[in-house]
Scaffold this motif. Sequence first.
Motif, mmCIF file in Angstrom:
data_model
loop_
_atom_site.group_PDB
_atom_site.id
_atom_site.type_symbol
_atom_site.label_atom_id
_atom_site.label_comp_id
_atom_site.label_asym_id
_atom_site.label_seq_id
_atom_site.Cartn_x
_atom_site.Cartn_y
_atom_site.Cartn_z
ATOM 1 N N MET A 185 -70.951 120.601 -27.231
ATOM 2 C CA MET A 185 -71.260 119.343 -26.419
ATOM 3 C C MET A 185 -72.594 119.244 -26.232
ATOM 4 O O MET A 185 -73.349 120.025 -26.566
ATOM 5 N N SER A 186 -73.093 118.027 -26.805
ATOM 6 C CA SER A 186 -74.685 117.862 -26.766
ATOM 7 C C SER A 186 -75.302 117.509 -25.487
ATOM 8 O O SER A 186 -76.081 118.297 -25.456
ATOM 9 N N THR A 187 -74.996 116.401 -24.741
ATOM 10 C CA THR A 187 -75.444 116.223 -23.303
ATOM 11 C C THR A 187 -74.694 116.275 -22.271
ATOM 12 O O THR A 187 -73.450 115.853 -22.285
ATOM 13 N N ASP B 100 -78.897 119.809 -22.235
ATOM 14 C CA ASP B 100 -78.602 119.460 -23.765
ATOM 15 C C ASP B 100 -78.138 121.045 -24.368
ATOM 16 O O ASP B 100 -78.621 122.090 -24.072
ATOM 17 N N ASN B 101 -77.104 120.708 -25.178
ATOM 18 C CA ASN B 101 -76.329 121.754 -26.045
ATOM 19 C C ASN B 101 -76.259 122.875 -25.013
ATOM 20 O O ASN B 101 -76.702 124.269 -25.403
ATOM 21 N N ASP C 210 -74.016 125.755 -23.572
ATOM 22 C CA ASP C 210 -72.840 126.520 -23.919
ATOM 23 C C ASP C 210 -71.688 126.293 -23.045
ATOM 24 O O ASP C 210 -71.707 126.274 -21.600
#
Length: 218
Positions: A1-3, A16-17, A19
């Motif tokens: 998942m990016s943001t 951001d990023n 886990d």
Amino acid sequence: MSTLTLTINKQDYQLDNLDPRTTLLDVCRQHLQITGPKKGCDHGQCGACTILINGERVNSCLTLAVMHDGDEITTIEGIGLPESLSELQQAFKDHDAFQCGYCTPGQICSATALIEEVKQNWPSHVTTDLQNPDGLLVQEIAERMSGNVCRCSAYPNIIKAISQVLENEMSESAAQTNDTSTQNSSVTGIWSPPPSEAQFHKASANNKTITGKAGDHS
């Protein structure tokens, strides 16, 4: 998942990023420095990490942060700060209901939701009349707070603090609806801890003995 965007105490945070296995508790404490929720057992048993999600109490150590994009999250910091205590926080202070204070954020978050649950007539495990639960009973408050553990054993003072605010809230609600029966009600009962397993088995054994003797005379 990016943001991931989380709304905590009416403020948006972007991660951001992250886990996807990260719990909401760890995001608050480790990523955002929101340290009100405490990491106690980290297994959902002590309630020290309790926060509010869309008004309902949740153990933040058991829920993943990625599950709550778009939800309204409230921690103890969003309920009140030292210079602007909520009525419930002030009641905890007045009744010395926090002692060491470690469990207090979770206790207050849980109690905040409890008061709303009672006002909406939600029943609990000990409710006898499911249609008209009496949330002002001490046994009801104790049961509804049973998911929050206090190592200082400040339970009587915690219940007094919650009772004070709950009674005020119910009186105000009754005044608005002109429900005099509810307005005149008050918290009743004496809280005592449930019997231990040893006490329970001892009582059961005594009952069997008495039954046996009675049978001898039949």
